[in-house]
Scaffold this active site. Structure first.
Site, PDB file in Angstrom:
ATOM      1  N   GLY A  38       0.897  -1.084  -0.109  1.00  0.00           N
ATOM      2  CA  GLY A  38       0.169  -0.087  -0.050  1.00  0.00           C
ATOM      3  C   GLY A  38       0.886   1.257  -0.009  1.00  0.00           C
ATOM      4  O   GLY A  38       1.921   1.160   0.351  1.00  0.00           O
ATOM      5  N   THR A  40       2.261   5.074   1.073  1.00  0.00           N
ATOM      6  CA  THR A  40       2.514   5.494   2.427  1.00  0.00           C
ATOM      7  C   THR A  40       1.147   6.324   2.831  1.00  0.00           C
ATOM      8  O   THR A  40       0.396   6.948   2.390  1.00  0.00           O
ATOM      9  CB  THR A  40       3.423   6.932   2.319  1.00  0.00           C
ATOM     10  OG1 THR A  40       4.834   6.536   1.608  1.00  0.00           O
ATOM     11  CG2 THR A  40       3.905   7.246   3.378  1.00  0.00           C
ATOM     12  N   GLY A  41       1.046   5.759   4.323  1.00  0.00           N
ATOM     13  CA  GLY A  41      -0.322   6.087   5.014  1.00  0.00           C
ATOM     14  C   GLY A  41      -1.427   5.451   5.009  1.00  0.00           C
ATOM     15  O   GLY A  41      -2.344   5.641   5.459  1.00  0.00           O
ATOM     16  N   SER A  42      -0.943   4.151   4.062  1.00  0.00           N
ATOM     17  CA  SER A  42      -2.068   3.075   4.234  1.00  0.00           C
ATOM     18  C   SER A  42      -2.580   2.598   5.423  1.00  0.00           C
ATOM     19  O   SER A  42      -3.570   1.701   5.220  1.00  0.00           O
ATOM     20  CB  SER A  42      -1.700   2.315   2.781  1.00  0.00           C
ATOM     21  OG  SER A  42      -0.826   1.340   3.094  1.00  0.00           O
ATOM     22  N   GLU A 174       9.792  -2.079   5.857  1.00  0.00           N
ATOM     23  CA  GLU A 174      10.595  -1.554   4.791  1.00  0.00           C
ATOM     24  C   GLU A 174      11.888  -2.237   5.037  1.00  0.00           C
ATOM     25  O   GLU A 174      13.009  -1.384   5.181  1.00  0.00           O
ATOM     26  CB  GLU A 174      10.701  -0.206   4.758  1.00  0.00           C
ATOM     27  CG  GLU A 174       9.250   0.566   4.357  1.00  0.00           C
ATOM     28  CD  GLU A 174       8.902   0.130   2.899  1.00  0.00           C
ATOM     29  OE1 GLU A 174       9.470  -0.460   2.156  1.00  0.00           O
ATOM     30  OE2 GLU A 174       7.584   0.453   2.608  1.00  0.00           O
TER      31      GLU A 174
END
Length: 595
Positions: A38, A40-42, A174
């Site tokens: 997803g 960023t921010g998902s 990550e």
């Protein structure tokens, strides 16, 4: 054991922010590598932090086997020891003087004997301290400083520290970012061995090229919801899904699309370069055979267009464009922009930043002018009311920040009231209520101003704050007062208030993940302050250096303009009425000052 999330939700921590996780129900299975994809921010990192016992869900339950991970707002140490969390920047978690002490800190909660520790460190070095197949390329000197390592080596050390105790579940955020190719191979080997041992791993990543070939399962997130639950090969047939959730396509999927654009469909679903090469060879062989069979009956191009493998699996681009809701593995994807979550603090979204500056200045001025307890208490009332309608998560964070400040105020008051006397020939310790009351009145005033400043920084984006300050100080610019430097200093101070708090929260998560203490969220043990403060200070210095460089590159001293207006400023009738009410309240404060 499997991990089960049952209708889990997490509210946003910032003002006007939607829920970070929205009603997620999923089972994560042992013996599998699960990817969280997803933009960023998902919600990928939030899910990892919930599983690691760092962020509690606001709704729903999370079970490891039959036992809840979260009980009464915290996680037991026995549960924490089964989870291994590696953060997005693992090199920032190091703090000790030697690499050996770093390993010792990670293993301390497990109460291993000295022999067991040596064995685990040896295994970790064998896994992470050499390129694959090159045992003579060791870089980690146990008696050496971790700060002497390069950035990539420290990142590899961070991964070794997170996996040295071989936890039941690996939670990686990550993990391949910043790693050289040889270190990525070590990471993939570690994940493969972890799965072979029957343990589970959850990897949040944007690096599809690296992790899709080894993954067993893919969960795709959008706006805090799981919109797809599928295998890597099923995902490969749905490139539109990745585009829809705002992610890029890996090279293998891009090449497949390029072939399809000219009428050629790959006979194999290629997740690796080797599979892609095999598919191209098979495609070429088929084309040559078709050309020979159709010689004299049509061109090779015609044969290619009628290629028997030209079958698309899943949905086409038109399917996604023509439907507002697309079902993927039973989960709907809403292609329309998400509706903004409505908060009780809707008013804050529409207030002009110039009005906020005016109200802030009026309140601070009225507070500084009061010299009685009841007058100061009256100035506290609007601040409390303004903070009271913040989102619950933002309010909790605010209260956490106020606790050490209140402790400081109490200590200051106690020290100021302490008296020493030698009137009777001996040293006598006493306490003066008058002195203590005077100090307490001053710190009470400072406390109100601090709360007002915190409210301002939480409810106003930095850009809007600066633009509003420029307008407020414009009159000073016209009469040639040195307001430019003042405006820059004030805006930077307000910028650093949320930055310091954000960094404090981030590093408190790191020491809690490594220390494995059964504490409530945002709580840090005294003995963990050392491991936390050292990287925190280094990070803040780095942030300050980055900001200085950015200011120099943009020549902020020469080009900074006070009084300019942009589209960020938009005054409304509502702002006028609120400003008038604020001015009337200010006049009332001035009036009661002398009563």
């Amino acid at each position: 054991m499997n991990i089960e999330l049952d209708h889990v939700s997490v509210a946003g921590a910032e003002l006007h922010q939607r829920d970070l996780i929205q009603d997620v129900s999923i089972t994560l299975r042992s013996g599998e590598i699960t990817l969280l994809l997803g933009r960023t921010g998902s919600g990928k990192t939030t899910i990892l932090q919930m599983l690691a016992g760092l962020k509690p869900p606001d709704k729903g339950t999370i079970l490891l086997g039959d036992e809840p991970i979260w009980q009464q707002g915290k996680v037991s140490q026995s549960m924490l020891l089964r989870m291994g969390m590696v953060f997005q920047f693992p090199e920032q978690q190091v703090f000790a003087r030697t690499i050996k002490r770093e390993f010792a800190y990670s293993m301390r909660p497990y109460r291993y004997t000295e022999t067991q520790q040596k064995q685990l460190i040896t295994q970790a070095l064998g896994q992470w301290d050499s390129a694959k197949g090159q045992t003579d390329s060791r870089q980690f000197d146990l008696d050496g400083s971790p700060f002497a390592l390069s950035g990539g080596e420290r990142r590899r050390l961070g991964l070794a520290l997170g996996t040295v105790v071989d936890p039941e579940w690996l939670l990686l955020d990550e993990p391949s970012a910043g790693l050289e190719a040889s270190s990525v191979l070590l990471l993939l080997d570690a994940l493969a061995q972890h799965r072979l041992d029957g343990r589970g791993a959850v990897v949040a990543t944007h690096d599809l090229d690296t992790f899709l070939p080894i993954a067993d399962r893919v969960l795709v997130l959008q706006d805090g919801q799981i919109v797809a639950d599928l295998t890597p090969r099923e995902l490969h047939s749905l490139p539109e899904l990745l585009i829809q959730v705002g992610m890029g396509l890996p090279p293998s999927m891009q090449l497949t699309q390029q072939f399809a654009a000219v009428g050629l469909t790959m006979p194999l679903t290629a997740l690796t370069p080797e599979e892609m090469a095999a598919g191209i060879i098979q495609l070429k062989s088929y084309e040559e055979a078709e050309t020979e069979n159709n010689d004299g009956e049509g061109s090779a191009t015609t044969a290619a267009v009628s290629h028997p493998f030209h079958v698309h699996q899943g949905c086409s681009h038109s399917d996604f464009n023509n439907n507002e809701h697309v079902q993927v593995q039973g989960h709907p994807i809403d292609t329309r922009s998400s509706n903004t979550v409505e908060h009780s603090s809707q008013l804050y979204r529409t207030l002009d930043p110039r009005l906020k500056w005016i109200l802030y200045i009026l309140l601070v001025t009225a507070t500084m002018l009061q010299h009685r307890w009841w007058g100061l208490t009256f100035t506290l009332v609007p601040v409390v009311l303004a903070l009271g309608i913040l989102p619950r998560q933002a309010l909790v964070s605010c209260m956490k920040l106020m606790k050490p400040l209140l402790f400081f105020f109490i200590i200051s008051t106690a020290l100021s009231g302490t008296t020493l006397s030698t009137a009777s020939g001996s040293l006598q310790l006493g306490f003066s209520l008058i002195q203590a009351e005077a100090t307490l009145l001053n710190v009470y005033r400072l406390f109100i101003v601090t709360l007002a400043s915190l409210w301002f920084s939480l409810t106003t984006p930095y850009g809007r704050m600066v633009e509003g300050l420029n307008w407020v100080l414009a009159i000073g610019q016209k009469i040639k007062l040195p307001v430019t430097s003042f405006a820059l200093a004030v805006s930077l101070i307000f910028r650093f208030i949320p930055m310091i708090w954000s960094e404090w929260q981030r590093f408190s998560l790191i020491v809690r993940a490594r220390g494995k203490a059964a504490l409530r969220p945002n709580t840090v043990r005294v003995r963990d302050l050392g491991p936390m403060v050292i990287p925190l200070i280094m990070s803040l210095f780095q942030r300050a250096e980055d900001m200085t460089i950015a200011m120099e590159m943009r020549k902020v001293r020469e080009n900074y303009r006070v009084g300019s207006t942009t589209s960020l400023l938009k005054w409304s009738k509502q702002d006028t009425w609120i400003g008038v009410i604020g001015l009337m309240i200010f006049i009332g404060y001035i009036w009661i000052r002398d009563l």
